[in-house]
Motif scaffolding. Structure first.
Motif, short mmCIF file in Angstrom:
data_model
loop_
_atom_site.label_atom_id
_atom_site.label_comp_id
_atom_site.label_asym_id
_atom_site.label_seq_id
_atom_site.Cartn_x
_atom_site.Cartn_y
_atom_site.Cartn_z
N ALA A 89 0.84 -1.19 0.00
CA ALA A 89 0.00 0.00 0.00
C ALA A 89 0.88 1.25 0.00
O ALA A 89 2.01 1.22 0.45
N VAL A 90 0.33 2.33 -0.53
CA VAL A 90 1.08 3.58 -0.56
C VAL A 90 0.46 4.63 0.35
O VAL A 90 1.06 5.66 0.60
N ASP A 91 -0.75 4.39 0.83
CA ASP A 91 -1.42 5.36 1.69
C ASP A 91 -1.59 4.78 3.09
O ASP A 91 -1.86 3.59 3.26
N ARG A 92 -1.45 5.65 4.05
CA ARG A 92 -1.67 5.27 5.43
C ARG A 92 -3.17 5.29 5.70
O ARG A 92 -3.87 6.21 5.25
N PRO A 93 -3.70 4.31 6.46
CA PRO A 93 -5.12 4.33 6.77
C PRO A 93 -5.50 5.59 7.56
O PRO A 93 -4.70 6.11 8.33
N THR A 94 -6.70 6.06 7.34
CA THR A 94 -7.22 7.19 8.10
C THR A 94 -7.40 6.74 9.54
O THR A 94 -7.91 5.66 9.80
N GLU A 95 -6.99 7.58 10.47
CA GLU A 95 -7.11 7.24 11.88
C GLU A 95 -8.36 7.90 12.45
O GLU A 95 -8.56 9.10 12.29
N PHE A 96 -9.19 7.10 13.10
CA PHE A 96 -10.42 7.57 13.74
C PHE A 96 -10.24 7.30 15.24
O PHE A 96 -10.25 6.16 15.68
N ARG A 97 -10.02 8.36 16.01
CA ARG A 97 -9.70 8.24 17.44
C ARG A 97 -10.99 8.36 18.25
O ARG A 97 -11.64 9.40 18.24
N VAL A 98 -11.31 7.28 18.96
CA VAL A 98 -12.58 7.17 19.67
C VAL A 98 -12.34 6.81 21.13
O VAL A 98 -11.42 6.04 21.43
#
Length: 156
Positions: free
Chosen positions: A89-98
């Motif tokens: 993969a070339v993109d980092r996953p979006t981080e959803f802080r909960v």
């Protein structure tokens, strides 16, 4: 300012997890003297002692508890980096802080968060638990994206 050493953090984490320098040294196949010297360098780099005697063992100081949380996040990011690159993969996953309060059933929290997992782009959900006042402060500082609670704050 000295740069942070990943190995020093690993040694510090092992000492906390194992409850002492000797046990951590055995686990890491190092001498206790090596671990102690590395921990001293970490204390100097961070400007605060991270460990203190607790009874017959050793435990984190207040600064050590803060450093431990950061170390665990750093290790998680390192693991994520390895996984992302291995997958090509070339993109980092979006981080959803909960943050999810203990009073919320985990099945409800999962049901509420499931739509984020169904998005086209990969999402990494990071969950935290702390007292509600601290969580709302983190939310106000944009360190959290969502707090799941079952009562208003302050309680009425």
């Amino acid at each position: 300012m000295r740069k942070l050493n990943y190995r020093h953090l690993q040694y510090f984490h092992a000492v906390v997890q194992e409850g002492g320098v000797r046990a951590a040294a055995e686990k890491l196949h190092l001498t206790p003297q090596t671990i102690s010297a590395q921990l001293k360098q970490l204390d100097e780099a961070l400007g605060a002692p991270l460990l203190a005697r607790v009874g017959r063992g050793i435990g984190p100081t207040e600064a050590g508890r803060v450093a431990l949380r950061y170390a665990e996040e750093i290790f998680a990011l390192g693991d994520e980096l390895s996984e992302v690159l291995r997958a090509g993969a070339v993109d980092r996953p979006t981080e959803f802080r909960v943050a999810v309060l203990d009073s919320i059933p985990k099945s409800i929290a999962h049901w509420l968060l499931e739509p984020a997992l169904q998005l086209d782009e990969p999402v990494r959900i990071v969950c935290r638990e702390q007292p509600i006042g601290e969580l709302l402060a983190e939310l106000a500082l944009h360190r959290l994206d969502l707090v799941l609670a079952d009562t208003p704050y302050p309680p009425t």
